[in-house]
Design a protein around this motif. Structure first.
Motif, PDB file in Angstrom:
ATOM      1  N   LEU A   1       0.978  -1.080   0.012  1.00  0.00           N
ATOM      2  CA  LEU A   1      -0.248  -0.027   0.339  1.00  0.00           C
ATOM      3  C   LEU A   1       0.811   1.467   0.188  1.00  0.00           C
ATOM      4  CD1 LEU A   1      -2.497  -1.305   2.388  1.00  0.00           C
ATOM      5  CD2 LEU A   1      -2.918  -0.820  -0.490  1.00  0.00           C
ATOM      6  N   GLY A   2       0.608   2.196  -0.806  1.00  0.00           N
ATOM      7  CA  GLY A   2       1.395   3.314  -0.698  1.00  0.00           C
ATOM      8  C   GLY A   2       0.523   4.720  -0.337  1.00  0.00           C
ATOM      9  N   ALA A   3       1.344   5.533   0.167  1.00  0.00           N
ATOM     10  CA  ALA A   3       0.608   7.296   0.641  1.00  0.00           C
ATOM     11  C   ALA A   3       0.923   8.394   0.136  1.00  0.00           C
ATOM     12  CB  ALA A   3       1.051   7.040   2.434  1.00  0.00           C
ATOM     13  N   GLN A   4       2.250   7.836  -1.267  1.00  0.00           N
ATOM     14  CA  GLN A   4       2.225   9.028  -1.681  1.00  0.00           C
ATOM     15  C   GLN A   4       1.209   9.830  -2.049  1.00  0.00           C
ATOM     16  OE1 GLN A   4       4.129  11.328  -1.906  1.00  0.00           O
ATOM     17  NE2 GLN A   4       6.324  10.310  -2.931  1.00  0.00           N
TER      18      GLN A   4
ATOM     19  N   SER B   1       9.210  -0.486   0.283  1.00  0.00           N
ATOM     20  CA  SER B   1       9.072   1.533   1.394  1.00  0.00           C
ATOM     21  C   SER B   1       9.138   1.796   0.349  1.00  0.00           C
ATOM     22  CB  SER B   1       9.745   0.818   2.612  1.00  0.00           C
ATOM     23  OG  SER B   1      10.048   1.500   3.187  1.00  0.00           O
ATOM     24  N   ALA B   2       9.790   2.947   0.174  1.00  0.00           N
ATOM     25  CA  ALA B   2       9.592   4.265  -0.291  1.00  0.00           C
ATOM     26  C   ALA B   2      11.364   5.323   0.358  1.00  0.00           C
ATOM     27  CB  ALA B   2       9.381   5.138  -0.721  1.00  0.00           C
ATOM     28  N   THR B   3      12.574   5.312   0.037  1.00  0.00           N
ATOM     29  CA  THR B   3      13.570   6.178   0.042  1.00  0.00           C
ATOM     30  C   THR B   3      12.869   7.457   1.099  1.00  0.00           C
ATOM     31  OG1 THR B   3      13.247   7.942  -1.657  1.00  0.00           O
ATOM     32  CG2 THR B   3      15.303   6.149  -1.447  1.00  0.00           C
ATOM     33  N   ALA B   4      11.248   7.231   0.888  1.00  0.00           N
ATOM     34  CA  ALA B   4      10.802   8.444   2.307  1.00  0.00           C
ATOM     35  C   ALA B   4      11.086   8.555   3.582  1.00  0.00           C
ATOM     36  CB  ALA B   4       9.113   8.717   1.633  1.00  0.00           C
TER      37      ALA B   4
ATOM     38  N   ALA C   1       4.654   1.994 -14.003  1.00  0.00           N
ATOM     39  CA  ALA C   1       3.089   1.653 -13.437  1.00  0.00           C
ATOM     40  C   ALA C   1       1.946   2.289 -13.527  1.00  0.00           C
ATOM     41  CB  ALA C   1       3.588   1.319 -11.398  1.00  0.00           C
ATOM     42  N   PRO C   2       1.730   2.336 -14.708  1.00  0.00           N
ATOM     43  CA  PRO C   2       0.218   2.993 -14.549  1.00  0.00           C
ATOM     44  C   PRO C   2      -0.550   3.465 -14.023  1.00  0.00           C
ATOM     45  CG  PRO C   2       0.514   0.791 -15.937  1.00  0.00           C
ATOM     46  CD  PRO C   2       1.754   0.960 -15.439  1.00  0.00           C
ATOM     47  N   ASP C   3      -0.641   2.011 -12.751  1.00  0.00           N
ATOM     48  CA  ASP C   3      -2.230   2.782 -12.155  1.00  0.00           C
ATOM     49  C   ASP C   3      -1.241   3.601 -10.945  1.00  0.00           C
ATOM     50  OD1 ASP C   3      -3.729   1.152 -12.928  1.00  0.00           O
ATOM     51  OD2 ASP C   3      -3.554  -0.544 -11.586  1.00  0.00           O
ATOM     52  N   THR C   4      -0.412   3.497 -10.543  1.00  0.00           N
ATOM     53  CA  THR C   4       0.218   4.750  -9.723  1.00  0.00           C
ATOM     54  C   THR C   4       1.279   5.665  -9.949  1.00  0.00           C
ATOM     55  OG1 THR C   4       2.160   3.852  -9.210  1.00  0.00           O
ATOM     56  CG2 THR C   4      -0.112   3.580  -7.822  1.00  0.00           C
ATOM     57  N   LEU C   5       1.984   5.903 -10.553  1.00  0.00           N
ATOM     58  CA  LEU C   5       3.311   6.727 -11.441  1.00  0.00           C
ATOM     59  C   LEU C   5       2.510   7.409 -12.262  1.00  0.00           C
ATOM     60  CD1 LEU C   5       5.677   8.244 -12.056  1.00  0.00           C
ATOM     61  CD2 LEU C   5       6.142   6.977 -13.138  1.00  0.00           C
ATOM     62  N   GLY C   6       1.416   6.620 -13.062  1.00  0.00           N
ATOM     63  CA  GLY C   6       1.167   7.059 -14.248  1.00  0.00           C
ATOM     64  C   GLY C   6      -0.669   8.349 -14.192  1.00  0.00           C
ATOM     65  N   LYS C   7      -0.953   7.797 -12.646  1.00  0.00           N
ATOM     66  CA  LYS C   7      -2.084   8.707 -12.884  1.00  0.00           C
ATOM     67  C   LYS C   7      -1.615   9.723 -11.732  1.00  0.00           C
ATOM     68  CE  LYS C   7      -6.071   5.115 -12.105  1.00  0.00           C
ATOM     69  NZ  LYS C   7      -6.112   3.840 -10.842  1.00  0.00           N
TER      70      LYS C   7
ATOM     71  N   GLY D   1       8.078  19.151   1.384  1.00  0.00           N
ATOM     72  CA  GLY D   1       6.812  18.328   0.284  1.00  0.00           C
ATOM     73  C   GLY D   1       5.753  17.203   0.816  1.00  0.00           C
ATOM     74  N   GLN D   2       7.164  16.680   1.526  1.00  0.00           N
ATOM     75  CA  GLN D   2       6.766  14.906   2.098  1.00  0.00           C
ATOM     76  C   GLN D   2       6.468  15.138   2.927  1.00  0.00           C
ATOM     77  OE1 GLN D   2       7.407  12.333   0.059  1.00  0.00           O
ATOM     78  NE2 GLN D   2       6.656  13.835  -1.357  1.00  0.00           N
ATOM     79  N   HIS D   3       5.665  15.618   3.556  1.00  0.00           N
ATOM     80  CA  HIS D   3       5.432  15.776   5.739  1.00  0.00           C
ATOM     81  C   HIS D   3       4.726  14.068   5.824  1.00  0.00           C
ATOM     82  CE1 HIS D   3       7.242  19.546   5.753  1.00  0.00           C
ATOM     83  NE2 HIS D   3       5.751  19.706   4.823  1.00  0.00           N
ATOM     84  N   SER D   4       3.404  14.044   4.736  1.00  0.00           N
ATOM     85  CA  SER D   4       2.429  13.216   5.216  1.00  0.00           C
ATOM     86  C   SER D   4       3.437  11.871   4.716  1.00  0.00           C
ATOM     87  CB  SER D   4       1.178  12.630   4.399  1.00  0.00           C
ATOM     88  OG  SER D   4       0.631  11.789   4.507  1.00  0.00           O
ATOM     89  N   HIS D   5       4.225  11.396   3.841  1.00  0.00           N
ATOM     90  CA  HIS D   5       4.227  10.573   3.225  1.00  0.00           C
ATOM     91  C   HIS D   5       5.550  10.045   3.692  1.00  0.00           C
ATOM     92  CE1 HIS D   5       6.348   8.239  -0.515  1.00  0.00           C
ATOM     93  NE2 HIS D   5       5.549   7.683   0.015  1.00  0.00           N
ATOM     94  N   ALA D   6       6.396  10.890   4.549  1.00  0.00           N
ATOM     95  CA  ALA D   6       7.871  10.546   5.000  1.00  0.00           C
ATOM     96  C   ALA D   6       7.513   9.880   6.556  1.00  0.00           C
ATOM     97  CB  ALA D   6       8.841  11.884   4.930  1.00  0.00           C
ATOM     98  N   ALA D   7       6.536  10.734   7.007  1.00  0.00           N
ATOM     99  CA  ALA D   7       6.419  10.607   8.665  1.00  0.00           C
ATOM    100  C   ALA D   7       5.950   9.381   8.559  1.00  0.00           C
ATOM    101  CB  ALA D   7       4.915  11.858   8.882  1.00  0.00           C
TER     102      ALA D   7
END
Lengths: 257, 257, 257, 257
Positions: free
Chosen positions: B88-91, B139-142, B189-195, B149-155
């Motif tokens: 699950l992503g949260a970006q 996971s992500a480098t966040a 990834a069309p469903d995430t990056l694409g959107k 700009g990444q307050h929500s994602h990085a936390a």
């Protein structure tokens, strides 16, 4: 108008002692904690006896609106907040996964991560308007690595550390200094460690490692580093540092086998 | 009974592709996502056409009880879950502090941190009873550093990483392998990056850096590493690794000025 | 012409076993070590018995010119080097500062850091001309943190890790994959751990934690991850991962007090 | 007898300025540098004009015996060394792998890693006998991550950082404070940055980011943090902190794309 130093989590350990250090330097210390009104009054009185200015507030930062109202009220009635010390803890001791309730996990996040976001959202834009400010955040080695039993605490502190970095990335160039202070050891703090261990065990620990031996972290000395951070010139700001007693192993070290 | 690989966040990028890789190796892939029933059906059909077994579930993991019911239902109706891919992503893109609502901040945590805790609480005790299992966490480098700009994602991701460490610290010796996979680059990834980019910009990016150039991370190749992780012998487990395209700078690098 | 996998530090643990794994996949394994000609011959013979190709070289990589001559000679007489495994160790056990001679400190650097620089300087430009290649570097948790007694080893490994990053930063986009493999535990390796502990203690350790229990890292299983790294598609390369036995604490964890 | 602060690498940037700060507090500053006798004399004179005590030494720390003789001579003729600032740099600018000679790589290590080991070996046992002391080590973000072109510098600094950790692990409990100071930005230092950029470019940089803007790190302000570190109470020591100008991105951050 006097500069204000707002302390969230002002127990008789780091929070209250740092507040007192800032009061000694001419700040009005606003000391906020959840419980122990008598203890809070004693801290305020001790500051006033030294000729300093202090106000105590009893509040539950986890509740909706409490932080936001506090910031607005302090700004209106005490003065512009120049320094915030965010010192709320979320340590609940070691609990296995099955013994960590959803509620406990969420509460860790509410106190240790989300409350910091709320504070930052409430205060940093005001500081920005005024041209600068300082946000000091007490943190723990649980922000750096996750030990067994620390599901709630480590997840919350890991979020706190990343949030400090995103706040710093957005606000440093606007003259707002965000510092993340990694406490890597046991603090000589009756309100937290003392309660966790119980009176008898805390007394034993103090006898073995306390003031005479400097083997517990002593809040009055820790406060000097908090104060130094808040007064670094902006050409040489520290974002992160660690603090531990000389006699303690750093979190990354293991004793030789 | 067939081993089950449960995928939370089974879009047409990492999630669905890893699920398909496990299905090719004989697992029953249970693919869960929040939206796009047609896309989900296509993924299931593609697996079945290859002779694999797959089930699709449309669900909102952020809702109370949904993860818990899913785990119980899959165990009862499909089979014992041997591998979970938490994907699950949260970006939500870059947002300044004042443009990051409390709701957005909390949602990041609910999806990226708390949902993992819920999955772990639901599945790991079952795996432990059966003598072992695998939890793969995208996971992500966040999770490693917080950009502006990444307050929500990085936390949220910082909390996710620490939680992976506490889970590993408690469960590794019980034969449950927890792996934290740092995705450090743009995934095809069309469903995430694409959107996020929109159709036109995504097409341009694909033309410039995509399949022909291997400059986007290609899910079918990423899936090989996820699969490898899940099949490492327990005398040599990996807890954390990074993945990026050969042509990308690592997150810790800056290009020469 | 057959691809060559050059192994520096080919003892009966990681080095020789990874070489054998690559030979099983069709590489010509060039196994280099400093001593034990009989052991080296046995490793070569074992590979040849499986139908693989291997060559053994006895050499001291710390000597001037030896690595450079080796690379030139292998390229001329065996074939183009496609994969290098740099597996030289520099662990000399725990020694206090006053017991760590300048010579020991320098030798650690010569073997663990400078020899890697020499290998990279000799091989990477050749790989670049040919359009790609792989450099796998065995490393240790001493690259991540410095424990007491590890002055020489930690300084050398810390340098090794940063060098892997600078090599990756320069060469990844030129299709050369540099991977840094953190070995975080005791390896079931008679030539290194066995010699350090002595025959009797090593036998005891093997009885307590060895093959039956998977509590020592088993080289044949570690080799699968090395092999996987070398065959990741370039759209999804790993630069760093850790390896440890399921039953071991990660280096960053402390056991609950 | 006056306490001595020994500075290795006493240019007109960090080294000389920190020495002066300690002299202002009553230390005898022993300022050592390789070249520019006139500059050295000016620094000593400036300290003496303020009523402080200072001695200048021109020496090449990379040469055999020089550090060892210096320590012995200072102890014999000036006084017991209470604080050492190790401030030797090894930055040679960006060089590709093929343009980094073995000699350059080795020199980086000799100056940045081995010289620190020699200093520690020479001084820490003396401090231990006297019951305590302080070793401040200037470091760089190249100790944390390796950028392209930084093969020599990053390998040397990575070794330096791990050595600081092993020294701290062995000596902290013996009352010797080792601190690793990460300088993450451009310092307003004519002797290092000035020479690297050339007079004209350095003047331009100073005009754009210098004193008026606080966008270069100003040594007189950095010195306050070095001084603070050396005077932390041993119940609350910092082992590592970063320093950067408020207007600089931290090394781990990337600007939004």
């Amino acid at each position: 108008m006097q500069k204000v130093c707002l302390v969230l989590g002002a127990g008789a350990g780091i929070g209250g002692t740092v507040g007192r250090r800032f009061a000694q330097a001419g700040y009005h210390a606003v000391l906020c904690r959840r419980s122990d009104e008598q203890g809070l009054k004693r801290m305020v009185a001790a500051i006033e006896e030294e000729g300093g200015a202090a106000t105590g507030r009893l509040l539950n930062a986890a509740e909706d609106g409490v932080i936001e109202d506090l910031v607005a009220d302090v700004e209106a009635t005490v003065g512009p907040i120049g320094v915030v010390l965010f010192n709320l803890g979320a340590q609940i001791g070691n609990r296995s996964l099955v013994d960590t309730s959803y509620k406990a996990f969420e509460l860790g996040w509410r106190l240790a991560t989300f409350a910091l976001f709320r504070v930052a959202s409430s205060v940093l834009p005001l500081m920005e308007e005024r041209g600068g400010g300082t946000l000091l955040v007490t943190s723990a080695t649980a922000a750096m690595r996750g030990n067994a039993g620390q599901h709630s605490h480590a997840a919350a502190m890991g979020g706190r550390r990343m949030l400090c970095q995103t706040l710093n990335a957005e606000y440093a160039a606007r003259n707002i200094h965000v510092a993340h202070v990694l406490i890597d050891g046991a603090v000589d703090a009756p309100d937290t460690l003392g309660k966790m261990l119980g009176a008898e065990n805390f007394a034993k620990l103090r006898a073995a490692r306390g003031k005479e031996h400097d083997g517990l972290m002593l809040p009055e000395h820790m406060a000097e580093t908090y104060f130094h951070l808040a007064h670094q010139h902006r050409s040489a700001w520290t974002h992160e540092l660690d603090l531990r007693a000389y006699s303690d192993l750093a979190w990354w070290n293991h004793a030789p086998g």
